[in-house]
Write an enzyme that holds these catalytic residues in place. Structure first.
Site, short mmCIF file in Angstrom:
data_model
loop_
_atom_site.label_atom_id
_atom_site.label_comp_id
_atom_site.label_asym_id
_atom_site.label_seq_id
_atom_site.Cartn_x
_atom_site.Cartn_y
_atom_site.Cartn_z
CG PHE A 12 19.94 12.11 14.90
CD1 PHE A 12 18.79 12.27 15.64
CD2 PHE A 12 19.92 11.24 13.79
CE1 PHE A 12 17.61 11.59 15.30
CE2 PHE A 12 18.76 10.57 13.45
CZ PHE A 12 17.60 10.73 14.21
N GLY A 37 28.06 17.03 16.74
CA GLY A 37 27.31 16.78 17.97
C GLY A 37 27.28 18.01 18.85
CG ASP A 57 39.34 13.73 16.57
OD1 ASP A 57 39.33 12.65 15.94
OD2 ASP A 57 39.14 14.83 16.03
CB VAL A 58 37.30 8.24 17.15
CG1 VAL A 58 36.21 8.17 18.20
CG2 VAL A 58 36.78 8.77 15.82
CE1 TYR A 144 28.86 9.01 6.69
CE2 TYR A 144 27.78 7.78 4.93
CZ TYR A 144 27.84 8.17 6.26
OH TYR A 144 26.88 7.71 7.14
P1 NAD Z 1 25.65 13.01 13.62
O1 NAD Z 1 26.49 13.83 12.71
O2 NAD Z 1 24.49 13.64 14.27
O3 NAD Z 1 26.55 12.37 14.77
C1 NAD Z 1 27.89 12.00 14.61
C2 NAD Z 1 28.63 12.29 15.90
O4 NAD Z 1 30.00 11.92 15.76
C3 NAD Z 1 28.62 13.78 16.28
O5 NAD Z 1 28.32 13.93 17.64
C4 NAD Z 1 30.03 14.23 15.97
O6 NAD Z 1 30.43 15.35 16.73
C5 NAD Z 1 30.81 12.97 16.27
N1 NAD Z 1 32.12 12.91 15.59
C6 NAD Z 1 32.38 13.18 14.29
N2 NAD Z 1 33.69 13.02 14.05
C7 NAD Z 1 34.27 12.64 15.23
C8 NAD Z 1 35.59 12.35 15.64
N3 NAD Z 1 36.62 12.40 14.76
N4 NAD Z 1 35.82 12.01 16.93
C9 NAD Z 1 34.81 11.97 17.83
N5 NAD Z 1 33.52 12.25 17.51
C10 NAD Z 1 33.26 12.59 16.22
O7 NAD Z 1 25.20 11.72 12.77
P2 NAD Z 1 24.17 10.56 13.17
O8 NAD Z 1 23.02 10.64 12.27
O9 NAD Z 1 23.94 10.55 14.63
O10 NAD Z 1 25.02 9.27 12.75
C11 NAD Z 1 25.66 8.46 13.70
C12 NAD Z 1 26.38 7.34 12.99
O11 NAD Z 1 25.45 6.54 12.25
C13 NAD Z 1 27.43 7.82 11.98
O12 NAD Z 1 28.54 6.95 12.01
C14 NAD Z 1 26.71 7.70 10.67
O13 NAD Z 1 27.62 7.53 9.60
C15 NAD Z 1 25.85 6.47 10.90
N6 NAD Z 1 24.68 6.48 10.02
C16 NAD Z 1 23.66 7.33 10.27
C17 NAD Z 1 22.57 7.36 9.40
C18 NAD Z 1 21.41 8.29 9.62
O14 NAD Z 1 20.54 8.36 8.75
N7 NAD Z 1 21.30 8.98 10.74
C19 NAD Z 1 22.55 6.52 8.28
C20 NAD Z 1 23.64 5.68 8.05
C21 NAD Z 1 24.68 5.65 8.94
#
Ligand code: NAD
Ligand code: UDP
Length: 314
Positions: A12, A37, A57-58, A144
């Site tokens: 997102f 994603g 994958d990270v 988390y």
């Molecule tokens: P999301 O779940 O939409 O996106 C996370 C992305 O990371 C996805 O595309 C997923 O496929 C990818 N991913 C997950 N594990 C992975 C791995 N091992 N290797 C490679 N890619 C991987 O979440 P988001 O809302 O876009 O959040 C993005 C970041 O911001 C995250 O780190 C989240 O913790 C942080 N965050 C978001 C919010 C929020 O409200 N949206 C709040 C606090 C923190």
């Protein structure tokens, strides 16, 4: 032109960020394992010769010559990050080690997408960056919360020991277009339920609070944070300080959609934080007077338009 790596770039937040960084004339490498994603979020960017999508994958090392790294890879919705808690910890911790190692080798600046979850169920309100938090280290959210806390610790250590140029953004609840209907977070759940005429599922009594930030406000802050000087390394809250109860959010969404949905109450998930509101004094001071511009009603309206089209298959 900078070459910028965005991990979690098909998620997102990442998909919006990749698009914006490309529009600003940068070269972008998007790294994602597509856990939450989707390719569809960034498919329109693939025609751009300065955009590279890599399935990776990270938790495994990655090497590329880059100037900046936005480390976003990590599922953010409680439903998704609790599906495989071991993997969630590995993604946060090993992902941070691998990306910090890369930043160290190529001397890149690196920004960590941390979270308001480092404060757990906060006893200090609103939350300031110097509050150490109240996290249950063995609860269902700990994979988390503790993953994000350990990542912050790693960032600070790489800075102190290896002089890596770090930035830490403590992001508060963010919403907007390009969320998935089955994401499981509250804004997308309520909007999809309202548009489908289904019951709106409020957990607990709905008295718990959150502060909702629109996606464009978040990415503006992330880019400004990345552009701060090398001396600015402390964690900074990025969020919209206007606080709502979950029940108020439900009523707002019902009103905007004109839905006939009923509100029903379901059990409150374990360790669900009772309140959350960022103190953004530090962000305003260091991010060139940044502050959120999009009010909840405006942001919800945009997001509802997006989901309405999505659900109609447009
Ligand atoms: P999301 O779940 O939409 O996106 C996370 C992305 O990371 C996805 O595309 C997923 O496929 C990818 N991913 C997950 N594990 C992975 C791995 N091992 N290797 C490679 N890619 C991987 O979440 P988001 O809302 O876009 O959040 C993005 C970041 O911001 C995250 O780190 C989240 O913790 C942080 N965050 C978001 C919010 C929020 O409200 N949206 C709040 C606090 C923190
Ligand atoms: N929530 C809810 N109904 C839902 C989804 C979530 O009432 O269908 C509540 C949840 O219990 C929490 C708040 O909304 O109090 C925010 O939940 P979300 O999963 O979006 O993120 P969190 O801030 O808890 O990580």
């Amino acid at each position: 032109m900078k070459r910028i790596l965005v991990t979690g770039g098909a998620g997102f937040v990442g998909s919006h960020l990749c698009e914006r960084l490309l529009n600003e004339g940068n070269e972008v490498i998007c790294l994602d394992n597509f856990f939450t994603g989707k390719k569809s979020k960034i498919i329109h960017l693939l025609v751009n010769p300065y955009f590279l999508l890599v399935r990776h994958d990270v938790t495994h090392p990655y090497f590329a010559e880059v100037d900046e790294i936005y480390n976003l890879a990590c599922p953010a919705s409680p439903v998704h990050y609790q599906l495989n808690p071991i993997k969630t910890v590995k993604t946060s911790v090993m992902g941070a080690v691998n990306m910090l190692g890369l930043a160290k080798r190529v001397k890149a600046k690196i920004l960590q997408a941390s979270s308001s979850e480092v404060y757990g169920d906060p006893a200090v309100h609103p939350q300031t960056e110097n509050y150490w938090g109240n996290v249950n280290p063995i609860g269902v959210r700990s994979c988390y919360d503790e993953g994000k806390r350990c990542a912050e610790s790693l960032f600070v250590s790489y800075h102190q020991q290896n002089h890596v140029k770090i930035k830490i953004a403590r992001i508060f609840n963010t919403y907007g277009p390009k969320m998935e209907p089955d994401d499981g977070r509250v804004v997308s759940n309520f909007i999809v339920q309202a548009l489908k005429g289904n019951n709106i599922t409020v957990f607990g009594h709905g008295k718990q609070t959150r502060s909702f930030q629109y996606i464009t406000d978040l990415n503006e802050a992330l880019i400004r944070l990345m552009n701060t000087g090398p001396e600015f390394t402390q964690p900074v809250n990025i969020g919209n300080p206007v606080e709502y109860t979950i029940l108020e959010l439900a009523h707002e969404i019902i009103e905007i959609t004109g839905s006939k949905s009923r509100i029903i109450f379901k059990a409150l998930p374990e360790d669900d934080p009772t309140q959350r509101q960022p103190d953004i004094t530090l962000a305003k001071k260091h991010l060139n007077h940044w502050e959120p511009k999009v009010a909840l009603r405006e942001g919800l309206t945009e997001t509802i338009v997006y989901f309405d089209k999505y659900l109609q298959g447009k």
